[in-house]
Every structure is written in structure tokens, then in C-alpha cells.
Design an enzyme around this catalytic site. Structure first.
Site, PDB file in Angstrom:
ATOM      1  N   LYS A 122       0.785  -1.302  -0.037  1.00  0.00           N
ATOM      2  CA  LYS A 122      -0.030   0.051  -0.056  1.00  0.00           C
ATOM      3  C   LYS A 122       0.795   1.313   0.077  1.00  0.00           C
ATOM      4  CE  LYS A 122      -3.744  -1.787   2.741  1.00  0.00           C
ATOM      5  NZ  LYS A 122      -5.181  -1.829   1.481  1.00  0.00           N
ATOM      6  N   ARG A 128     -10.348 -11.669   1.980  1.00  0.00           N
ATOM      7  CA  ARG A 128     -11.137 -12.539   1.267  1.00  0.00           C
ATOM      8  C   ARG A 128     -10.439 -13.933   1.318  1.00  0.00           C
ATOM      9  NH1 ARG A 128     -11.621  -9.238  -4.210  1.00  0.00           N
ATOM     10  NH2 ARG A 128     -11.320  -7.572  -2.807  1.00  0.00           N
TER      11      ARG A 128
HETATM   12  N1  BES Z   1      -8.089  -3.839   4.318  1.00  0.00           N
HETATM   13  C1  BES Z   1      -8.200  -3.414   2.996  1.00  0.00           C
HETATM   14  C2  BES Z   1      -9.564  -2.614   2.711  1.00  0.00           C
HETATM   15  C3  BES Z   1      -9.651  -1.227   3.278  1.00  0.00           C
HETATM   16  C4  BES Z   1      -8.809  -0.169   2.460  1.00  0.00           C
HETATM   17  C5  BES Z   1     -10.453  -0.683   4.182  1.00  0.00           C
HETATM   18  C6  BES Z   1      -8.931   1.003   2.984  1.00  0.00           C
HETATM   19  C7  BES Z   1     -10.426   0.405   4.684  1.00  0.00           C
HETATM   20  C8  BES Z   1      -9.713   1.365   4.067  1.00  0.00           C
HETATM   21  C9  BES Z   1      -8.307  -4.495   2.099  1.00  0.00           C
HETATM   22  O1  BES Z   1      -7.531  -5.743   2.603  1.00  0.00           O
HETATM   23  C10 BES Z   1      -7.568  -4.105   0.845  1.00  0.00           C
HETATM   24  O2  BES Z   1      -6.619  -3.983   0.854  1.00  0.00           O
HETATM   25  N2  BES Z   1      -8.379  -4.118  -0.335  1.00  0.00           N
HETATM   26  C11 BES Z   1      -8.104  -3.939  -1.476  1.00  0.00           C
HETATM   27  C12 BES Z   1      -8.570  -5.037  -2.630  1.00  0.00           C
HETATM   28  C13 BES Z   1      -8.310  -4.435  -4.027  1.00  0.00           C
HETATM   29  C14 BES Z   1      -6.807  -4.875  -4.101  1.00  0.00           C
HETATM   30  C15 BES Z   1      -8.820  -5.305  -4.835  1.00  0.00           C
HETATM   31  C16 BES Z   1      -8.712  -2.524  -1.857  1.00  0.00           C
HETATM   32  O3  BES Z   1      -9.769  -2.109  -1.242  1.00  0.00           O
HETATM   33  O4  BES Z   1      -7.966  -1.598  -2.081  1.00  0.00           O
HETATM   34 MN    MN Z   2      -5.492  -5.619   2.014  1.00  0.00          MN
END
Ligand code: BES
Ligand code: MN
Ligand code: ZN
Length: 499
Positions: A283, A357
Site C-alpha cells: 500500500k 477474502r
Molecule cells: N483492508 C483493506 C480494505 C480497506 C482499505 C479498508 C482502505 C479500509 C480502507 C483490504 O484488505 C484491501 O486492501 N482491499 C483492497 C482490494 C483490492 C486490492 C482489490 C482495496 O480495497 O484496495
Molecule cells: Mn488488503
């Protein structure tokens, strides 16, 4: 915190440091406010006319009013009388609780719950009152070098008519338990990720089981998780030196009455990623600290089970938590890796940041063994859900009409709302992989939906609903911190299932 009711009609001679009354806009007084105004010879009404606009959430303490024994009368604005409802009531009780904490009061009496609302019965208003007090007195103190002063408020009393006392007491009891559950959820969320590890979540489950006799905790370690063939969950946890934990916390109601058939359990599955760096699909830096909140689904399951146990609910409720970290390392998932889930289905990991997931799918397969009446998973699953719904509604996904209506209604009643999003078959196409049964991402379009579609593939054996709480589990910015949501929604749903 001690919650109680008071039914004595003599408000003016009540000896307390703070007595709260509701005031509508245009100088319309609630019954209690009118009684106090008469005792004060019209002083209150005159003051309200010049000093108080009564907008929802406004709060004005008036000290030493002639003819009134209470140390201060606290005016609480209720807005326009014709718009008064459960949400405004909650806001006013919240303003009162916040004032009590600021003024370092140890006790307060509120007359608000007695004022009728078109959309909530008295028991719900009492629940809300207790919850607002519990929320306002939440105190995070774990990681400061010097202890911070804790809120002084110890006694909260609802003034109510005699015929309403037992409903009010039932509501306070429920609200207190929900509030304590939310406080646990918030504490776990707020704790830093170097302290709140998978092992710590497991220990919290064990501590709860020691504290409440209806709860039993089981924490599976790496070896046992391997024996269950949770290849998807393990592929995520493998990237971190911190050991994973698979937590099962079970509430068995005190002996059901003879002759009544035991109902199938309700299973809650919570995402327990105690830190989500994204892994190799790392990230960006800004706000990455907030990914300590990526275990808020797990924390809401623990908080809900705490409340369930405190209230000794009559339904069996089982919490399941896959807990691990998502970090980049030489042993982490790589984009392109194919992993085999406990269900036998294979998954191509196209983005290591879609790890929620990957851990939930194995927990959802594990849930089959309980032959559940319903499985509800709770997860900070997608940024896309935050884009879709903002920070007001949690995302609700389900193909079971009963679960959809039950959870939506519970969210409305508990003022912890969710919004139903689609889960139609055509979205499933986006998860096609050339090298495995499915990919773990479906592209940017409909990101919250394709995440839910992925989970749906592991939930064919029971009625299932998914709550995406990415936008509602915590607050950003100056007020950064966990919210305790969706414990109120889940508890209302469970209370409704027990009724
Ligand atoms: N924990 C995150 C989701 C999230 C991101 C919650 C920002 C709250 C704020 C999750 O594990 C994630 O990183 N999801 C990705 C999925 C994507 C790679 C398809 C996302 O939402 O960017
Ligand atoms: Mn994630
Ligand atoms: Zn995550």
C-alpha cells in the site's frame, strides 16, 4: 457504570448534581421541562426564550435555579417537535453524556427517555441512553506513559413513569451490555498492531471465556490450521513472523427449557488482519497506520459475544476469527501465486492486498461444521465500499431475503445502519482466472461487490450475509479511533432472533 431508573414524580425536589430536560424549538417544553419551569416560577421558560435555540444536540447547563433542588438543570435541544425521533433522542442523550464527562460529574438524571418517539419504543430509547453513556465514557489509556484522567461519571439514572420502569430497566441492561461490547471492540481496534497481534486476539477470547461462564474459547495454532488444510489463510499469514491464530468463541445459552428443540447456531465470522501493509502489492505510505484497524471485524465479533454472554441470550452464537498479519517478505504471497483453499477450490492471487477474502474463505468453509441457521461475516474488506457508501452505512450483501430484511431492520433500530448492495451472478465473471478456479480480485469496477462475490463461492451450504465495514469501523483524522460498529446492529439482530 451503574444504570438505574427513578419513578418519583417530584422532579423539583430531586437531589442530584445534574437533571437533564428536553426542550423543543420555538420554546416548546417537554413534560418534565414544563414541571420544572412551574417549580421555578417561569424562570426556565424565560431563560430558554432568550438563551437557547434547542437545535438537536445543543446543551446548556443552568446552575442553581430557584425552586429546584438539583445542582444544575441541563437543557437539551430536541429540534422541531414534529421531527423528533429516535435519532434526535440519541443525539441529545449523547450531548448530555459528553457534557457530564467534560464537567467531570459523577452522576446525572435524564428525563429524555420518557418523551415518546414515533420510530422507537421506550425499551429502545433506554438502550440508546445507556449506549450513549457507555460511548462517552470510553477511555483509551493503554499506551501513554502517564495515565490520563478517566471519566468520573459512575451513575446514570433515567427518570420515568412507574408503569414504564420495567421496560426502561430492560433497555438499560441491554444498552449497558452493548456498550461494554462496543468498548471492547474499540479498545482492540485502537491498540497498536505491535500489541494487538493474532495471539493477543486469541488471548482476549480466552479471557472472555474465563469471565463469562456461557463462553468457551478455542484457539488453533499454525499446526492445527495446517491440519485443516486452510491453504488460503496460511498463504497470507506466511508472509509475517507473527504466528496466526484461528479463534472459535462459543456461547452456549443456559440450559434451554425441557421439550424445546435447540435452534441451529448463528455464526459470526470476523476478519482479523491485525496489520494490512498490502503485502508484496504494498500500500502507499500515507495513512497506512490505519490498517491496524483491519481487525475491526474480529473485534466486533469479540465485542458482540461479550454482550451476548453478559445478557445470557437464549440462542447459541459462535464467533470465528481468522487472525494474521499481511506483510511483504521472502515467504509472502506473490502476485501470480495459486493457493488451495480448505474448500478445495484454487485461487490465483493477483493482488496480495486482497488478503481479507483469502483468510475469510477458509473460515467460511470451517463454519459449515456447525450446521448454522445463518452465517454473518464482518470485514473491513474493501476501499471500494468506502467510496460507495462513505462512513454512514455499512455494506450489506446477501441473497437470503430473511437475512437482508432482518439485518437492515436491526441496523435501523440500533441507529447503526447498513445498505443492501447487489450480488448478482453476472459480477462473478469478473473473478475468472486462466490459471485457477478463481482470481482474488475483479478489477476496480464494483470492487466491494466482486469481493462479496468471491466470498459467496464459499457459502453455498448455509444462509449467509456479508457486512463490509471498511467505512464504518473507525474514524479518520483528529478523532481517529475505532467506532465499535457494527456491534449495535449485530446485537439488535441477535436480540430479535431471541424474541
Ligand atoms: N483492508 C483493506 C480494505 C480497506 C482499505 C479498508 C482502505 C479500509 C480502507 C483490504 O484488505 C484491501 O486492501 N482491499 C483492497 C482490494 C483490492 C486490492 C482489490 C482495496 O480495497 O484496495
Ligand atoms: Mn488488503
Ligand atoms: Zn485488509
Amino acid at each position: 457504570m451503574e444504570f438505574s431508573t427513578l419513578t418519583s414524580p417530584a422532579l423539583a425536589t430531586l437531589k442530584t448534581s445534574a437533571l437533564a430536560i428536553g426542550v423543543f424549538e420555538s420554546g416548546v417544553l417537554s413534560e418534565a421541562a414544563d414541571a420544572l419551569d412551574q417549580a421555578s416560577n417561569g424562570t426556565l421558560r424565560a431563560l430558554i426564550k432568550t438563551e437557547f435555540d434547542a437545535t438537536p444536540g445543543s446543551c446548556l447547563p443552568i446552575h442553581a435555579v430557584n425552586g429546584i433542588s438539583a445542582g444544575r438543570v441541563i437543557l437539551l435541544g430536541l429540534g422541531k417537535q414534529e421531527h423528533y425521533n429516535a435519532a434526535v433522542h440519541a443525539k441529545a442523550q449523547g450531548a448530555l453524556a459528553a457534557y457530564c464527562v467534560r464537567a467531570k460529574l459523577s452522576e446525572a438524571v435524564s428525563t429524555l427517555a420518557a418523551i415518546p418517539t414515533p420510530d422507537a419504543p421506550l425499551i429502545a430509547r433506554a438502550r440508546t441512553a445507556a449506549r450513549q453513556v457507555a460511548s462517552a465514557t470510553y477511555h483509551y489509556d493503554a499506551t501513554f506513559s502517564q495515565a490520563r484522567p478517566a471519566p468520573k461519571l459512575k451513575k446514570f439514572i433515567l427518570h420515568i413513569s412507574r408503569s414504564d420502569a420495567s421496560a426502561a430497566q430492560a433497555g438499560l441492561r441491554e444498552g449497558a451490555a452493548i456498550g461494554a461490547g462496543m468498548a471492547l471492540t474499540r479498545t482492540l481496534g485502537d491498540l497498536p498492531p505491535n500489541l494487538c497481534t493474532p495471539t493477543y486476539l486469541g488471548q482476549t477470547a480466552r479471557d472472555l471465556a474465563r469471565q463469562f461462564k456461557t463462553l468457551k474459547a478455542e484457539v488453533l495454532d499454525q499446526r492445527k490450521i495446517e491440519a485443516l488444510k486452510m491453504g488460503s489463510f496460511l498463504s497470507v499469514s506466511r508472509g509475517s513472523a507473527e504466528p496466526p491464530a484461528f479463534i472459535v468463541l462459543r456461547h452456549t445459552p443456559p440450559a434451554a427449557k425441557a421439550g424445546t428443540k435447540k435452534a441451529a447456531p448463528i455464526v459470526l465470522v470476523g476478519k482479523g488482519v491485525t496489520f494490512d501493509s498490502g503485502g508484496i502489492s504494498i500500500k502507499p505510505g500515507p495513512a497506512m497506520d490505519e490498517m491496524k484497524f483491519d481487525m475491526c471485524g474480529a473485534a466486533s465479533v469479540l465485542g458482540t459475544l461479550r454482550a451476548v454472554a453478559q445478557l445470557e441470550l437464549t440462542r447459541e452464537v459462535i464467533g470465528i476469527i481468522p487472525a494474521c498479519e499481511n506483510l511483504p517478505s521472502g515467504t509472502a504471497n506473490k502476485p501470480g501465486d495459486v493457493v488451495t483453499s480448505m474448500s478445495g477450490q484454487t485461487i490465483e492471487v493477483l493482488n496480495t492486498d486482497a488478503e481479507g477474502r483469502l483468510i475469510l474463505c477458509d473460515a467460511l468453509t470451517y463454519a459449515e461444521r456447525f450446521k448454522p441457521a445463518a452465517v454473518i461475516d464482518i470485514a473491513t474488506l474493501t476501499g471500494a465500499c468506502v467510496i460507495a457508501l462513505g462512513h454512514v452505512n455499512s455494506g450489506l450483501f446477501s441473497r437470503d431475503e430473511g437475512l437482508v430484511q432482518g439485518l437492515l431492520a436491526a441496523g435501523r433500530e440500533a441507529l447503526d445502519p447498513a445498505w443492501h448492495l447487489p450480488l448478482d451472478e453476472p459480477y462473478q465473471d469478473l473473478l475468472k482466472s486462466n490459471f485457477a478456479d478463481m482470481a482474488n480480485i475483479g478489477g476496480r469496477a464494483g470492487g466491494a461487490i466482486t469481493a462479496a462475490c468471491f466470498l459467496a463461492r464459499f457459502t453455498t451450504k448455509y444462509p449467509w450475509a456479508h457486512l463490509d465495514i471498511a467505512g464504518t469501523a473507525w474514524k479518520e483524522g483528529k478523532e481517529k479511533g475505532a467506532t465499535g460498529r457494527p456491534v449495535p446492529l449485530l446485537m439488535q439482530y441477535l436480540l430479535d432472533q431471541c424474541a
